[in-house]
Write a protein that holds these residues in place. Structure first.
Motif, mmCIF file in Angstrom:
data_model
loop_
_atom_site.group_PDB
_atom_site.id
_atom_site.type_symbol
_atom_site.label_atom_id
_atom_site.label_comp_id
_atom_site.label_asym_id
_atom_site.label_seq_id
_atom_site.Cartn_x
_atom_site.Cartn_y
_atom_site.Cartn_z
ATOM 1 N N TRP A 65 -20.535 4.222 52.618
ATOM 2 C CA TRP A 65 -19.865 4.850 51.496
ATOM 3 C C TRP A 65 -19.126 6.158 52.366
ATOM 4 O O TRP A 65 -19.943 6.831 52.851
ATOM 5 N N ASN A 66 -17.689 6.060 52.360
ATOM 6 C CA ASN A 66 -17.045 7.057 52.569
ATOM 7 C C ASN A 66 -16.453 8.072 51.507
ATOM 8 O O ASN A 66 -15.494 7.765 50.865
ATOM 9 N N LYS A 67 -17.246 9.120 51.481
ATOM 10 C CA LYS A 67 -16.955 10.085 50.444
ATOM 11 C C LYS A 67 -15.737 10.763 50.436
ATOM 12 O O LYS A 67 -15.061 10.696 49.264
ATOM 13 N N ALA A 68 -15.219 11.093 51.408
ATOM 14 C CA ALA A 68 -13.757 11.648 51.723
ATOM 15 C C ALA A 68 -12.756 10.705 51.138
ATOM 16 O O ALA A 68 -11.875 11.117 50.444
ATOM 17 N N ALA A 69 -12.795 9.450 51.513
ATOM 18 C CA ALA A 69 -11.847 8.676 51.066
ATOM 19 C C ALA A 69 -11.964 8.497 49.542
ATOM 20 O O ALA A 69 -10.938 8.356 49.031
ATOM 21 N N PHE A 70 -12.875 8.202 49.132
ATOM 22 C CA PHE A 70 -13.420 8.043 47.541
ATOM 23 C C PHE A 70 -12.727 9.109 46.826
ATOM 24 O O PHE A 70 -12.631 9.049 45.473
#
Length: 155
Positions: free
Chosen positions: A36-41
């Protein structure tokens, strides 16, 4: 046998196995969410979302096809598909320009598989939908405008 029942049984079995592995301590929440890419989401602009997935300035490509309705009657569940004809596709992302968070979905594509994904996304209003594809280490992008008549992101 009814396909819906079969799919429900498959999903239930997979969740059961995942639950057993988690209970045994073999899978922790950190491992389950590792991709899960938190910054992207959480990105609020197309530039920030592209930067968060490492895309920089992707090239336009006619080898990426977006299947989405011209007009979505309900933005709460808009069916969107992405098909990449680019060789060695390894990653796909769906972004919605006018949503509170740009990145709606991302997919890792295993080597040797058909790069074709289908999902449902929320759209708050009429917007461009972008498909971003990573193939052979390079990023490519295409877009399609989808008109939303009833917003799905709190609208």
């Amino acid at each position: 046998m009814d396909n819906r029942r079969r799919n429900a049984l498959k999903a239930g079995g997979a969740l059961g196995v995942l639950g057993v592995l988690a209970a045994a301590g073999l899978i922790t929440p950190a491992v389950a969410q590792a991709a899960w890419n938190k910054a992207a989401f959480e990105a609020k602009s197309i530039e920030a979302a592209l930067r968060a997935i490492g895309a920089g300035q992707p090239a336009d490509s006619a080898d990426i096809l977006i299947s989405a309705p011209e007009t979505a009657e309900n933005g709460a569940a808009v069916s969107v598909g992405v098909l990449s004809h680019l060789p060695n596709t390894e990653y796909m992302a769906i972004m919605v320009e006018n949503n509170p968070a740009m990145l709606a979905a991302s997919f890792q594509i295993p080597a040797g598989t058909l790069a074709d994904v289908q999902t449902r996304i929320k759209m708050g209003q009429t917007s461009n939908v972008f498909a971003v594809v990573k193939a052979d280490g390079r990023f490519y992008m295409t877009k399609k405008k989808v008109k939303v008549t009833l917003g799905g992101c709190g609208g």
